[in-house]
Motif scaffolding. Structure first.
Motif, mmCIF file in Angstrom:
data_model
loop_
_atom_site.group_PDB
_atom_site.id
_atom_site.type_symbol
_atom_site.label_atom_id
_atom_site.label_comp_id
_atom_site.label_asym_id
_atom_site.label_seq_id
_atom_site.Cartn_x
_atom_site.Cartn_y
_atom_site.Cartn_z
ATOM 1 N N GLN A 51 0.800 -1.226 0.000
ATOM 2 C CA GLN A 51 0.000 0.000 0.000
ATOM 3 C C GLN A 51 0.833 1.277 0.000
ATOM 4 O OE1 GLN A 51 -3.742 -0.600 2.422
ATOM 5 N NE2 GLN A 51 -2.490 -2.152 3.354
ATOM 6 N N TYR A 68 -12.254 3.932 8.344
ATOM 7 C CA TYR A 68 -13.443 3.093 8.228
ATOM 8 C C TYR A 68 -13.541 2.247 9.487
ATOM 9 C CZ TYR A 68 -16.909 -0.094 6.546
ATOM 10 O OH TYR A 68 -18.061 -0.829 6.424
ATOM 11 N N PRO A 77 -9.097 3.369 4.082
ATOM 12 C CA PRO A 77 -10.313 3.442 3.265
ATOM 13 C C PRO A 77 -10.721 2.058 2.792
ATOM 14 C CG PRO A 77 -8.416 4.152 2.017
ATOM 15 C CD PRO A 77 -7.937 3.932 3.410
ATOM 16 N N ILE A 78 -12.017 1.843 2.515
ATOM 17 C CA ILE A 78 -12.412 0.538 1.974
ATOM 18 C C ILE A 78 -12.802 0.649 0.503
ATOM 19 C CG2 ILE A 78 -13.085 -0.525 4.163
ATOM 20 C CD1 ILE A 78 -16.033 -0.091 3.120
ATOM 21 N N ASP A 79 -12.828 1.850 0.001
ATOM 22 C CA ASP A 79 -13.164 2.021 -1.400
ATOM 23 C C ASP A 79 -12.651 3.387 -1.848
ATOM 24 O OD1 ASP A 79 -14.177 1.350 -3.818
ATOM 25 O OD2 ASP A 79 -16.210 0.951 -3.118
ATOM 26 N N ILE A 88 -5.610 -0.015 -2.882
ATOM 27 C CA ILE A 88 -5.257 -1.416 -3.115
ATOM 28 C C ILE A 88 -6.331 -2.253 -2.446
ATOM 29 C CG2 ILE A 88 -3.624 -3.252 -2.529
ATOM 30 C CD1 ILE A 88 -2.534 -1.502 -4.692
ATOM 31 N N LYS A 89 -6.950 -3.113 -3.221
ATOM 32 C CA LYS A 89 -7.976 -3.997 -2.683
ATOM 33 C C LYS A 89 -7.474 -5.431 -2.722
ATOM 34 C CE LYS A 89 -12.067 -1.430 -3.340
ATOM 35 N NZ LYS A 89 -13.458 -1.816 -3.420
ATOM 36 N N GLU A 90 -8.047 -6.232 -1.869
ATOM 37 C CA GLU A 90 -7.553 -7.604 -1.745
ATOM 38 C C GLU A 90 -8.647 -8.610 -2.038
ATOM 39 O OE1 GLU A 90 -6.793 -8.925 2.155
ATOM 40 O OE2 GLU A 90 -6.333 -10.918 1.388
ATOM 41 N N HIS B 326 -6.625 -4.693 4.591
ATOM 42 C CA HIS B 326 -6.874 -4.422 3.176
ATOM 43 C C HIS B 326 -8.362 -4.265 2.887
ATOM 44 C CE1 HIS B 326 -2.729 -5.843 2.048
ATOM 45 N NE2 HIS B 326 -2.882 -4.703 1.415
ATOM 46 N N ALA B 327 -8.623 -3.379 1.929
ATOM 47 C CA ALA B 327 -10.011 -3.169 1.522
ATOM 48 C C ALA B 327 -10.490 -4.381 0.735
ATOM 49 C CB ALA B 327 -10.103 -1.919 0.660
ATOM 50 N N PRO B 328 -11.744 -4.790 0.930
ATOM 51 C CA PRO B 328 -12.268 -5.912 0.142
ATOM 52 C C PRO B 328 -12.548 -5.466 -1.288
ATOM 53 C CG PRO B 328 -13.988 -4.994 1.507
ATOM 54 C CD PRO B 328 -12.741 -4.232 1.838
ATOM 55 N N ILE B 329 -12.662 -6.452 -2.198
ATOM 56 C CA ILE B 329 -12.930 -6.120 -3.608
ATOM 57 C C ILE B 329 -14.244 -5.354 -3.728
ATOM 58 C CG2 ILE B 329 -13.560 -7.146 -5.838
ATOM 59 C CD1 ILE B 329 -10.599 -7.388 -5.368
ATOM 60 N N ARG B 330 -15.276 -5.887 -3.117
ATOM 61 C CA ARG B 330 -16.558 -5.194 -3.156
ATOM 62 C C ARG B 330 -16.879 -4.647 -1.780
ATOM 63 N NH1 ARG B 330 -17.689 -6.850 -8.195
ATOM 64 N NH2 ARG B 330 -16.924 -8.970 -8.235
ATOM 65 N N ALA B 331 -16.780 -3.342 -1.666
ATOM 66 C CA ALA B 331 -17.001 -2.705 -0.372
ATOM 67 C C ALA B 331 -18.475 -2.356 -0.211
ATOM 68 C CB ALA B 331 -16.159 -1.451 -0.290
ATOM 69 N N GLU B 332 -19.052 -2.769 0.905
ATOM 70 C CA GLU B 332 -20.446 -2.426 1.199
ATOM 71 C C GLU B 332 -20.438 -1.268 2.174
ATOM 72 O OE1 GLU B 332 -23.120 -3.839 -0.093
ATOM 73 O OE2 GLU B 332 -22.097 -5.443 -1.191
ATOM 74 N N ARG B 333 -21.036 -0.206 1.781
ATOM 75 C CA ARG B 333 -21.135 0.932 2.698
ATOM 76 C C ARG B 333 -22.550 0.998 3.229
ATOM 77 N NH1 ARG B 333 -16.996 4.952 2.382
ATOM 78 N NH2 ARG B 333 -15.674 4.532 0.604
#
Lengths: 316, 370
Positions: A51, A68, A77-79, A88-90, B326-333
């Motif tokens: 990251q 978040y 951040p998550i998005d 960077i997303k995992e 790490h952020a997930p691929i599909r983020a639910e807000r």
């Protein structure tokens, strides 16, 4: 049902118009890549998920931290958001042990503006606040022209532009490929900091050549991978991964200047499956066809005048 | 060591106080991942002369670094303890005799203890050209290893040379240097790789054998799992810097002085399985291991990494557990659609449709009225 001679002729005329229309809709002239376009090649198989690109991006663009969940200590951040231009997303599946594997594996993906060859946001923007640079092809934003309609947010197939909902004078926020650093002769911050060369900056035509080279590599063999920028001259040796035979962004939505390589299908990494034509091509073509030479508006105007006149005569 | 007068002679084991001795047993238990309550059991195993097995220590192609690391650790008088604990019958570095005398001692030790001794091998076996590149007493090391191994109760390969060949097995490997497991294919060989290995890992393995009468759990490379089961990168004190993207760019730069991650300098921590970050070296306190002192891991324990991949070549990060943040691929807000919000929206939509219908009807009525 009785058909008057006049109505029959009218029907013929409109039928002829419709017959002309379909080729205009289908034959959308696909825009070609600009010869000096700049972009990023993101290789998911090289990304180690550190990251550093996110940290560098925030520093280079003066973006605030984003929190978040309950934790308020570090940026997480998550998005993508109005505070995060690059993330960077995992991907994780099963026990998440093996890199770049669909089952029981994990992989990283970087999300940011794709700098499309034919950007929907530029097409949809009624105020020309979003423009595509004629030389580098970078899509930039002008806050002074923006009217805040957020069409760009809705029209982007990659869900990139974000609106500052929390600001009294909100702007649209998205990656502008560090344009402010490029004029100083530097490169995008995410690429200059990337340790492995997973984010690689360079002219798109060179990056496309590089994708060809990587896809021909024998998995497991050691190769030199350029880091930071394709012309930096610096390389790192890595084992080549098993690439899937697809360069994301080569043709998606008419092509993008940010290209992706990965070891697993791109839809698993959250990249949408898109047709090869730009998203706005259809809408743009309908509009362009309707207004071509102002013929149709004049015909429509004539028809309206006729209708009004006839109605007036009847009432008299 | 502080002199403690209240201990009687009986409570002393040579010049080690009982207290220090029990401390050592405790440390051993912990390093093997065993409960501290096992310490008395270990102490009993060590002090029981009947259970003290003979050890024959062979040297092949090596630098004696493994022996040095064992002798120079700052355990209470480790050399002494080793002699007390394992009845070291033959060890070339520590041998008083020389020449024929030493040879005779070796032959005696092997014949007398056939089937009972632990064979420790330090160094690789050169197999090229009939094994002429390492000879002891005129005999090729290949023959010595084969003959001795056949009579051993257990075989321990100490150091990377004995485990997989070490530095001399790197390309072009002119002597055909081979590790013991490869050379004695089909025989169980415990390997304690490292250059040098941590003395604790060796001692713990031996003590496990003495205490429980069997070898500790081994992985597919013959390494004790308690020592080589975890990735350095996962237990490194610099890992938070990796997850936050903070790297030392070069030796002596600001990041390096601040203790940032050494990945960019070619640290092999993400590829190397060893307990270095947890067990440390030389018992001098925190940070006493290569990465702790600011040197990227060299991967010395791993075949195909140490002495093979250049020091400043970046490691492949393959089987590393990603950071939890790490952020997930599909983020639910937000919480999505709740029952209440759905009902409210439905109500509004229904009201709008009803109102529309009423208005339309009235419009129609108004037209009729006119």
């Amino acid at each position: 049902m009785e058909i008057k001679r006049r109505d029959f002729l009218k029907g013929l005329a409109s039928g002829a118009l419709l017959a002309v229309a379909p080729p205009a809709l289908a034959g959308s002239p696909k825009k070609s890549r600009l010869p000096d376009a700049l972009g990023i090649l993101y290789d998911s198989t090289l990304c180690v998920g550190c990251q550093v690109c996110m940290v560098a991006c925030k520093k280079a663009n003066n973006m605030p931290d984003e929190h978040y969940g309950p934790q308020k200590i570090w940026d997480n951040p998550i998005d993508l958001s109005a505070k995060t231009l690059n993330i960077i997303k995992e991907y994780e599946n099963g026990n998440g042990k093996y890199k770049d594997r669909k089952i029981d594996g994990y992989a990283f993906v970087k999300r940011q503006c794709m700098h499309c060859v034919d950007p929907s946001c530029v097409s949809a923007c009624p105020a020309s606040a979003l423009t595509k640079d004629r030389k580098t092809g970078i899509v930039t934003y002008n806050k002074d022209a923006c009217i805040g309609c957020r069409y760009c947010e809705i029209v982007c197939p990659f869900n990139i532009p974000k609106f500052q909902w929390e600001e009294p004078f909100p702007q649209i926020v998205k990656c502008q490929l560090c344009s402010h650093l490029l004029v100083k002769g530097e490169i995008a911050a995410c690429c200059s900091e990337c340790p492995t060369g997973a984010s690689l900056f360079g002219p798109v035509k060179d990056l496309l050549k590089e994708t060809g080279r990587r896809q021909k590599m024998t998995p497991g063999k050691q190769y030199d991978f350029p880091i930071s920028s394709i012309s930096s001259g610096k390389t790192q040796t890595h084992k080549a991964a098993r690439y899937i035979p697809h360069v994301y962004g080569e043709n998606e939505a008419g092509g993008t200047q940010v290209l992706y390589l990965a070891g697993m299908p791109f839809n698993r990494l959250g990249l949408p499956e898109l047709p090869d034509r730009p998203y706005t091509a259809l809408a743009e073509n309908i509009q362009h066809m309707l207004y071509k030479g102002m013929i149709l508006p004049i015909v429509a105007l004539g028809g309206l005048i006729f209708l009004v006149k006839r109605t007036g005569e009847k009432e008299e | 060591m502080k002199k403690q007068n209240h201990f009687t002679l009986d409570e002393k084991l040579s010049d080690i106080s009982r207290r220090d001795f029990m401390k050592f047993c405790g440390i051993m238990a912990v390093s093997m991942g065993l409960p501290i309550g096992v310490a008395p059991q270990i102490a009993a195993a060590i002090t029981n002369p009947k259970r003290r097995p003979p050890v024959i220590w062979l040297h092949g192609q090596e630098c004696t670094g493994c022996t040095e690391s064992l002798l120079w650790t700052s355990h209470p008088s480790i050399a002494n303890l080793i002699l007390e604990l394992i009845s070291l019958d033959y060890h070339e570095t520590l041998e008083v005799g020389a020449g024929h005398q030493a040879e005779a001692a070796f032959n005696n030790a092997v014949t007398e203890n056939a089937g009972k001794f632990i064979l420790v091998i330090e160094g690789s076996v050169p197999v090229k050209d009939g094994g002429i590149y390492c000879k002891i007493g005129g005999r090729p090391f290949t023959d010595i290893v084969k003959e001795t191994a056949a009579k051993a109760a257990a075989i321990v390969a100490i150091g990377s040379c004995a485990s997989w060949g070490g530095v001399q097995s790197s390309e072009p490997n002119p002597t055909g240097a081979t590790g013991i497991p490869e050379f004695l294919k089909g025989t169980t060989v415990v390997t304690i790789p490292g250059c040098p290995p941590n003395a604790y890992n060796f001692l713990s393995t031996i003590l496990h054998f003495l205490t429980f009468g069997k070898l500790p759990d081994l992985d597919e490379k013959g390494r004790p799992k308690f020592a080589y089961g975890r990735l350095i990168h996962e237990n490194c004190e610099r890992r938070p810097h990796f997850d936050a993207g903070r790297f030392a760019e070069e030796f002596g730069d600001e990041g390096h002085r601040k203790g940032y991650c050494l990945f960019k300098l070619g640290c092999k921590g993400p590829m190397t399985y060893a307990n270095c970050p947890s067990i440390l070296f030389n018992e001098v306190g925190s940070g006493a291991w290569p990465v702790g002192t600011g040197h990227p891991c060299f991967g010395c324990v791993e075949e195909g990494i140490g002495f093979t991949i250049p020091q400043f070549t970046q490691a492949d990060v393959e089987n590393v557990t990603p950071a939890a943040a790490h952020a997930p691929i599909r983020a639910e807000r937000g919480a999505g659609v709740s029952k209440g919000s759905a009902a409210l929206l439905g109500g509004i939509a229904g009201a709008a449709i009803g109102a529309g219908a009423v208005i339309a009807k009235r419009l129609g009525d108004a037209d009729k009225g006119e």
